[in-house]
Design a protein around this motif. Sequence first.
Motif, PDB file in Angstrom:
ATOM      1  N   HIS A   1       0.839  -1.337  -0.140  1.00  0.00           N
ATOM      2  CA  HIS A   1       0.068   0.263  -0.234  1.00  0.00           C
ATOM      3  C   HIS A   1       0.612   1.639   0.020  1.00  0.00           C
ATOM      4  O   HIS A   1       0.520   1.918  -0.628  1.00  0.00           O
ATOM      5  CB  HIS A   1      -0.984   0.108   1.149  1.00  0.00           C
ATOM      6  N   ASP A   2       1.676   1.460   0.524  1.00  0.00           N
ATOM      7  CA  ASP A   2       2.603   2.588   1.070  1.00  0.00           C
ATOM      8  C   ASP A   2       3.965   2.889   0.046  1.00  0.00           C
ATOM      9  O   ASP A   2       4.546   3.403  -0.097  1.00  0.00           O
ATOM     10  CB  ASP A   2       3.115   2.875   1.596  1.00  0.00           C
TER      11      ASP A   2
ATOM     12  N   LYS B   1      -2.486  14.808  -3.971  1.00  0.00           N
ATOM     13  CA  LYS B   1      -2.025  13.025  -2.954  1.00  0.00           C
ATOM     14  C   LYS B   1      -2.006  12.371  -4.291  1.00  0.00           C
ATOM     15  O   LYS B   1      -1.615  11.768  -4.368  1.00  0.00           O
ATOM     16  CB  LYS B   1      -2.522  13.184  -1.837  1.00  0.00           C
ATOM     17  N   ALA B   2      -3.489  12.209  -4.610  1.00  0.00           N
ATOM     18  CA  ALA B   2      -4.071  11.010  -5.373  1.00  0.00           C
ATOM     19  C   ALA B   2      -3.518  11.104  -6.526  1.00  0.00           C
ATOM     20  O   ALA B   2      -3.158  10.003  -6.869  1.00  0.00           O
ATOM     21  CB  ALA B   2      -5.603  11.597  -5.125  1.00  0.00           C
TER      22      ALA B   2
ATOM     23  N   GLU C   1       0.169   9.556  -6.514  1.00  0.00           N
ATOM     24  CA  GLU C   1       0.216   8.065  -5.375  1.00  0.00           C
ATOM     25  C   GLU C   1      -0.293   7.916  -7.367  1.00  0.00           C
ATOM     26  O   GLU C   1      -0.081   6.395  -7.689  1.00  0.00           O
ATOM     27  CB  GLU C   1      -0.569   7.575  -4.196  1.00  0.00           C
ATOM     28  N   GLN C   2      -1.135   7.531  -8.034  1.00  0.00           N
ATOM     29  CA  GLN C   2      -1.482   7.473  -9.420  1.00  0.00           C
ATOM     30  C   GLN C   2      -0.422   7.098 -10.355  1.00  0.00           C
ATOM     31  O   GLN C   2      -0.562   5.734 -10.389  1.00  0.00           O
ATOM     32  CB  GLN C   2      -3.045   7.817  -9.739  1.00  0.00           C
TER      33      GLN C   2
ATOM     34  N   TRP D   1      -3.265  -2.484  -4.123  1.00  0.00           N
ATOM     35  CA  TRP D   1      -2.759  -0.892  -3.935  1.00  0.00           C
ATOM     36  C   TRP D   1      -4.463  -0.572  -4.387  1.00  0.00           C
ATOM     37  O   TRP D   1      -4.862   0.404  -3.761  1.00  0.00           O
ATOM     38  CB  TRP D   1      -1.861  -0.669  -4.979  1.00  0.00           C
ATOM     39  N   GLU D   2      -5.386  -0.626  -5.939  1.00  0.00           N
ATOM     40  CA  GLU D   2      -6.234   0.448  -5.859  1.00  0.00           C
ATOM     41  C   GLU D   2      -7.431  -0.131  -5.275  1.00  0.00           C
ATOM     42  O   GLU D   2      -7.988   0.649  -4.427  1.00  0.00           O
ATOM     43  CB  GLU D   2      -6.639   0.373  -7.214  1.00  0.00           C
TER      44      GLU D   2
ATOM     45  N   GLU E   1      -7.047   1.477  -1.612  1.00  0.00           N
ATOM     46  CA  GLU E   1      -7.001   2.820  -1.532  1.00  0.00           C
ATOM     47  C   GLU E   1      -8.548   3.046  -1.781  1.00  0.00           C
ATOM     48  O   GLU E   1      -9.406   4.099  -1.147  1.00  0.00           O
ATOM     49  CB  GLU E   1      -7.101   3.566  -2.555  1.00  0.00           C
ATOM     50  N   GLN E   2      -9.604   1.921  -2.101  1.00  0.00           N
ATOM     51  CA  GLN E   2     -10.735   2.420  -2.407  1.00  0.00           C
ATOM     52  C   GLN E   2     -11.596   2.234  -1.005  1.00  0.00           C
ATOM     53  O   GLN E   2     -12.663   2.313  -0.502  1.00  0.00           O
ATOM     54  CB  GLN E   2     -11.163   1.418  -3.406  1.00  0.00           C
TER      55      GLN E   2
ATOM     56  N   ASN F   1      -7.140  -1.173   6.027  1.00  0.00           N
ATOM     57  CA  ASN F   1      -7.215   0.602   5.738  1.00  0.00           C
ATOM     58  C   ASN F   1      -7.340   0.872   7.833  1.00  0.00           C
ATOM     59  O   ASN F   1      -7.005   1.470   8.041  1.00  0.00           O
ATOM     60  CB  ASN F   1      -8.651   1.328   5.330  1.00  0.00           C
TER      61      ASN F   1
END
Length: 197
Positions: free
Chosen positions: A67-68, A86-87, A90-91, A113-114, A117-118, A128
């Motif tokens: 994730h990071d 940020k988004a 990161e994308q 990863w997505e 994020e979602q 999360n």
Amino acid sequence: MIDSALRFVLECEKLKGIERRSRPIGLPRRENSAEHSWSLALLAMTLIPAIDPSLDTLHILKMVILHDIVEIDAGDTFCYGDQGNKAEKEQAAAKRIFGMLHESLASEFISLWEEFEQGATPEAKFANAIDRLLPIMQNHANGGGAWPEHGISIDQVLTRNRNIEAVSPELWQHVTALANEAVAAGWLKPAKTVPNL
């Protein structure tokens, strides 16, 4: 495929150089994002049996380890600060870094990863939640850690981390207890009171 995998892993070594605000418990230095990911993996393996044994542990471990990785390019963004673009950063980072891999693996890693994020699947919600829980635990164990340094209030902590309650009301009780102890100790600012009008 092996060559691209090895190049990717060497690229991900850079995650060890990305500093976060939290400090490892009992140490004066800031933790890096790779250490954070390892701690999350350990936290996941430890908490899943107590919170929801039906969760797919391997799937969660993959998410918290990956994730990071985007922070190699995008950096770590302070959760109580300006999130800016940020988004988008990161994308772009996900596309570049995961794009180093063979197409099938790149697709899997980007998908994981997505998903994180979602935060829509039960596994992503859990991942999360523990991603939010860990810094609370660290700050509390470190005498407030980054909270007093940045003037953080209990309102900010509880609002930002509310998603923990949906995953585990018991964990949320633990979080609120830590936050209230932090206010009593002077590590977090107290809740803002609304004046009677």
